[in-house]
Design a protein around this motif. Structure first.
Motif, PDB file in Angstrom:
ATOM      1  N   ILE A  42       0.703  -1.177  -0.062  1.00  0.00           N
ATOM      2  CA  ILE A  42      -0.038  -0.082  -0.125  1.00  0.00           C
ATOM      3  C   ILE A  42       0.911   1.140   0.000  1.00  0.00           C
ATOM      4  N   SER A  43       0.702   2.006  -0.928  1.00  0.00           N
ATOM      5  CA  SER A  43       1.539   3.359  -0.969  1.00  0.00           C
ATOM      6  C   SER A  43       0.644   4.579  -0.767  1.00  0.00           C
ATOM      7  N   CYS A  44       0.676   5.416   0.014  1.00  0.00           N
ATOM      8  CA  CYS A  44      -0.026   6.712   0.192  1.00  0.00           C
ATOM      9  C   CYS A  44       0.413   7.739  -0.699  1.00  0.00           C
ATOM     10  N   VAL A  45      -0.775   8.396  -1.302  1.00  0.00           N
ATOM     11  CA  VAL A  45      -0.017   9.514  -2.140  1.00  0.00           C
ATOM     12  C   VAL A  45      -0.217  10.894  -1.316  1.00  0.00           C
ATOM     13  N   TYR A  46       0.635  11.776  -1.606  1.00  0.00           N
ATOM     14  CA  TYR A  46       0.584  13.109  -0.948  1.00  0.00           C
ATOM     15  C   TYR A  46       0.413  14.286  -1.930  1.00  0.00           C
ATOM     16  N   ASP A  47      -0.336  15.256  -1.734  1.00  0.00           N
ATOM     17  CA  ASP A  47      -0.206  16.640  -2.467  1.00  0.00           C
ATOM     18  C   ASP A  47       0.951  17.306  -2.224  1.00  0.00           C
ATOM     19  N   GLU A  48       0.817  18.361  -2.888  1.00  0.00           N
ATOM     20  CA  GLU A  48       2.031  19.529  -2.196  1.00  0.00           C
ATOM     21  C   GLU A  48       2.053  19.997  -0.895  1.00  0.00           C
ATOM     22  N   SER A  49       0.947  20.150  -0.287  1.00  0.00           N
ATOM     23  CA  SER A  49       0.868  20.571   1.049  1.00  0.00           C
ATOM     24  C   SER A  49       1.024  19.278   1.979  1.00  0.00           C
ATOM     25  N   LYS A  50       1.755  18.110   1.624  1.00  0.00           N
ATOM     26  CA  LYS A  50       1.723  17.205   2.367  1.00  0.00           C
ATOM     27  C   LYS A  50       0.578  16.477   2.834  1.00  0.00           C
ATOM     28  N   GLN A  51      -0.307  16.695   2.251  1.00  0.00           N
ATOM     29  CA  GLN A  51      -1.701  16.175   2.788  1.00  0.00           C
ATOM     30  C   GLN A  51      -2.116  14.840   1.748  1.00  0.00           C
ATOM     31  N   ASN A  52      -2.633  13.882   2.609  1.00  0.00           N
ATOM     32  CA  ASN A  52      -2.788  12.457   1.988  1.00  0.00           C
ATOM     33  C   ASN A  52      -3.982  12.766   0.862  1.00  0.00           C
ATOM     34  N   CYS A  53      -3.805  12.474  -0.197  1.00  0.00           N
ATOM     35  CA  CYS A  53      -4.706  12.567  -1.113  1.00  0.00           C
ATOM     36  C   CYS A  53      -5.308  11.272  -1.965  1.00  0.00           C
ATOM     37  N   GLY A  54      -4.816  10.036  -1.214  1.00  0.00           N
ATOM     38  CA  GLY A  54      -5.234   8.842  -1.799  1.00  0.00           C
ATOM     39  C   GLY A  54      -4.271   7.863  -1.335  1.00  0.00           C
ATOM     40  N   VAL A  55      -4.549   6.548  -1.961  1.00  0.00           N
ATOM     41  CA  VAL A  55      -4.002   5.288  -1.425  1.00  0.00           C
ATOM     42  C   VAL A  55      -4.012   4.511  -2.604  1.00  0.00           C
ATOM     43  N   VAL A  56      -2.816   3.850  -3.041  1.00  0.00           N
ATOM     44  CA  VAL A  56      -2.693   2.926  -4.169  1.00  0.00           C
ATOM     45  C   VAL A  56      -2.465   1.490  -3.513  1.00  0.00           C
ATOM     46  N   ALA A  57      -3.205   0.727  -3.759  1.00  0.00           N
ATOM     47  CA  ALA A  57      -3.147  -0.630  -3.238  1.00  0.00           C
ATOM     48  C   ALA A  57      -2.684  -1.781  -4.176  1.00  0.00           C
ATOM     49  N   VAL A  58      -1.782  -2.625  -4.269  1.00  0.00           N
ATOM     50  CA  VAL A  58      -1.379  -3.444  -5.437  1.00  0.00           C
ATOM     51  C   VAL A  58      -1.250  -4.856  -4.473  1.00  0.00           C
ATOM     52  N   LEU A  59      -2.080  -5.790  -5.167  1.00  0.00           N
ATOM     53  CA  LEU A  59      -2.325  -7.021  -4.508  1.00  0.00           C
ATOM     54  C   LEU A  59      -1.823  -8.365  -5.088  1.00  0.00           C
ATOM     55  N   HIS A  60      -0.729  -8.904  -4.810  1.00  0.00           N
ATOM     56  CA  HIS A  60      -0.175  -9.888  -5.434  1.00  0.00           C
ATOM     57  C   HIS A  60      -0.561 -11.312  -4.810  1.00  0.00           C
ATOM     58  N   ASP A  61      -1.463 -12.505  -5.648  1.00  0.00           N
ATOM     59  CA  ASP A  61      -1.825 -13.494  -5.120  1.00  0.00           C
ATOM     60  C   ASP A  61      -0.689 -14.474  -4.954  1.00  0.00           C
ATOM     61  N   ILE A  62      -0.278 -14.849  -3.668  1.00  0.00           N
ATOM     62  CA  ILE A  62       0.744 -15.734  -3.580  1.00  0.00           C
ATOM     63  C   ILE A  62       0.225 -17.092  -3.071  1.00  0.00           C
ATOM     64  N   THR A  63      -1.137 -17.278  -3.252  1.00  0.00           N
ATOM     65  CA  THR A  63      -1.761 -18.518  -2.766  1.00  0.00           C
ATOM     66  C   THR A  63      -0.862 -19.904  -3.330  1.00  0.00           C
ATOM     67  N   HIS A  64      -0.804 -19.638  -4.671  1.00  0.00           N
ATOM     68  CA  HIS A  64      -0.238 -20.825  -5.322  1.00  0.00           C
ATOM     69  C   HIS A  64       1.376 -21.111  -4.836  1.00  0.00           C
TER      70      HIS A  64
END
Lengths: 515, 137
Positions: free
Chosen positions: A246-268
């Motif tokens: 999970i990576s947090c995205v910040y704007d110029e004023s260092k306020q959180n403006c969103g989150v990017v989540a990447v999920l890799h299936d490692i079940t196998h």
């Protein structure tokens, strides 16, 4: 709206010419009349005498001439002024963007036109700069759009699930893999709250919780293994293990403006890793068991613990049988590995399955007798023909012995094993020779039957019944299907018994003659 | 002094056989079982002085056997030696909790096994004697 200053100019000039001509003609007429009266030719026109004769006459004549000249000059001046105004108007409206307003003899208007020229020149530069900026911006927009399309294409085509949410946990973007993983329509889910899409129930909230925790922690990127329950198949919910970044995205004023989540299936990967681990443990146990017997019996012999000749012979025999067992196991592991990697040498010849079965039955006989298991060999439906199939003799012997020893292993004392061979003539496809081994053993549960040929797989309920590595049946499948282009089959009823078998294509005359 | 009794548990008949010969040659009485369930029954009936068991067995594993022995009043103090052919042993805490005296990994030396059995029985004897002295006082 644009004006046609040429037409306006033409009309103006025409009217001026007419006016000036009229004034000049009038002036000349008055002058001529005065001259005529003064010269005495115009006798009888006494009523005009006070005005047009004598000194007054010349004054009037001069005034007329001066008036005419003044009017002509005024006309010219007016024309010039109108021309300059027209050209200013042309520049301002842009119909003459290149040319400057010309300098004339009108000093009064020259200053004004110079100012306007300067202003317009600076305006033109500014406009040119703006136009350049607009062009640059347009190029930049095109580039950004292209980059966005590329990024979208990458995100939509990767197998990992990608979810982007805004600062209010509303979905901004999700790819197909994310939709598949969490069971929502990724095309229509935009702007919906994430906890609505991924319901917070006991199973699935681990992801949403992690997302919120990561946002609160204010760290740029966090990684964790999370578990979710895949409920696509309602009856067969499966737990999936995901490597989540999970990576947090910040704007110029260092306020959180969103989150990017990447999920890799490692079940196998986890399953494979667990399988490998189990295999290593299992193989270690299987290899060490005969080795333990060999070591212990050798030590006993060496220490003179075997008193008589008969005990010594018994010890030698155990060492020998355990060494063979060890060798068999190693061969199984190596063969599986060689067949999988395609490194094994295959020596195909015409062979009779019936003869191979007889040979292997002799080998397994003592093992079956030990367990009081009866071997039934019904009258062959086919005659023993040499060259029934075109196969590697050793490999097919291995297949038969694996099937027979499995049958003995999983059949309780007093049971029976039936081995049959037959030729199946197919009109549509190739004719085959079929071998089947039916036992009265413990059987295989229905949900496990499809896995029995998998590498290292062992039926859970039958593990207690006999030892094994889970390699024997996999080797059978590899030899029959991969090396000989045949087919393996299995059917089973729990507590009643199982039938394992294989089919090999019959050797054709062409193959036989080539051999 | 009565013969010391050892229960040997392994599904590998050759291992049981070789251990039995070694122990009998050294003055032990040997009884045997093929799996954990059978071993538990024999332990309850015969009250052996020590149990030598394999780790991995059908029906009931060595660990399950020890757990069951420790829950039973009659068998809870019988010392246990575990033989294992596994690539790993159990955690120390579990070993301690189950009072497993020793782990021997396969392949093992019958001599070493004998030595371990004698050591453990000797310590058990001392422990019992001390306990008796404390009771008398």
């Amino acid at each position: 709206m644009r004006y046609d200053f040429g037409v306006v100019d033409l009309k103006l000039r025409r009217n001026l010419y007419v006016m000036i001509t009229g004034i000049v003609v009038c002036s000349l007429f008055v002058g001529g009349l005065t001259f005529w009266l003064n010269s005495g030719i115009g006798v009888g026109w006494h009523f005009a005498t006070p005005v047009f004769t004598g000194a007054w006459g010349y004054v009037v004549l001069m005034c007329c001439v001066v008036g005419a000249v003044g009017v002509v000059w005024l006309g010219w001046y007016w024309l010039k002024l109108a021309g300059t105004i027209a050209s200013i108007a042309q520049r301002i409206t842009g119909s003459n963007s290149v040319g400057r307003i010309g300098k004339g003899k009108l000093s009064a208007i020259n200053g004004l036109s110079e100012l306007i020229n300067e202003q317009l020149d600076s305006n033109a530069d500014y406009i040119a700069e703006l136009e350049k900026q607009i062009k640059d911006s347009q190029i930049q927009i095109q580039l950004t759009q292209r980059q966005k399309r590329n990024t979208d294409a990458i995100i939509y085509s990767i197998r990992d699930a990608v979810i982007v949410v805004d600062e209010f946990d509303r979905l901004l973007m999700a790819n197909e893999a994310a939709g598949r993983l969490f069971n929502f329509n990724f095309k229509t889910a935009q702007h919906r709250p994430i906890d609505e899409l991924i319901p917070i129930d006991a199973d699935k909230n681990e992801f949403v919780d992690f997302l919120r925790q990561s946002r609160q922690s204010k760290s740029r990127a966090t990684k964790r293994e999370i578990k979710i329950v895949d409920r696509k198949e309602k009856l067969n919910a499966k737990e999936r293990i995901l490597d989540c970044i999970i990576s947090c995205v910040y704007d110029e004023s260092k306020q959180n403006c969103g989150v990017v989540a990447v999920l890799h299936d490692i079940t196998h990967e986890k399953e494979v890793s667990q399988m490998k681990n189990d295999f290593v443990n299992h193989v270690s146990h299987e290899l060490k068991t005969p080795l333990a017997s060999i070591t212990a019996y050798s030590e006993m012999l060496f220490d003179g613990e075997a008193d008589d000749e008969q005990t010594r012979k018994e010890f030698y025999s155990v060492i020998q049988s355990q060494a063979k067992r060890l060798n068999r196991l190693i061969e199984d592991i190596l063969n599986t590995s060689r067949i999988e990697s395609g490194l094994i040498k295959v020596g195909k010849k015409p062979v009779s399955l019936a003869i191979l079965i007889e040979e292997q039955l002799q080998m397994i006989k003592s093992y079956a007798e030990e367990k009081d298991i009866k071997i039934i060999r019904p009258e062959c439906k086919d005659v023993i023909v040499f060259g029934q199939v075109y196969a590697d003799k050793d490999m097919i012997s291995q297949v038969i012995v694996n099937l027979l020893s499995n049958a003995v292993k999983y059949t309780r004392s007093g049971g029976s094993i039936k081995i049959e061979t037959e030729i199946c003539l197919n009109h549509e496809s190739q004719d085959v020779a079929r071998v089947s081994v039916t036992d009265t053993g413990v059987g295989i549960p229905e949900n496990e039957i499809e896995h029995v040929f998998d590498k290292f797989y062992r039926v859970e309920a039958n593990k207690a019944q006999a030892k094994g590595t889970g390699l024997g049946l996999n080797l059978v499948k590899q030899i029959v299907e991969k090396v000989h282009n045949g087919r393996v089959f299995v059917s089973s009823e729990l507590g009643v018994g199982s039938t394992f078998g294989f089919e090999l294509p019959l050797a054709t005359q062409d193959v036989m003659s080539k051999a | 002094m009565s013969e010391r009794k050892v229960l040997v548990v392994d599904d590998e008949i050759h291992i049981v056989h070789v251990v039995a010969i070694k122990l009998r040659n050294n003055g032990f009485e040997v009884i045997s079982a093929e799996n954990g369930a059978e071993a538990f029954e024999r332990a309850c009936e015969e009250k052996p002085d020590i149990i030598v068991t394999d780790f991995q067995m059908p029906v009931m594993t060595g660990l399950e056997l020890v757990e069951k022995l420790r829950r039973n009043e009659a068998t809870k103090n019988i010392p246990v030696i575990m033989l294992t052919a596994r690539g790993f042993a159990i955690e120390d805490e579990q070993k301690k909790a189950l009072q497993i005296s020793e782990f021997l990994s396969k392949p093992f030396s019958p001599k070493e096994l004998l030595r371990s059995i004698e050591d453990i029985l000797y310590h058990e004897k001392i422990k019992n004697q001390n306990a008796e002295v404390e009771v008398t006082h």
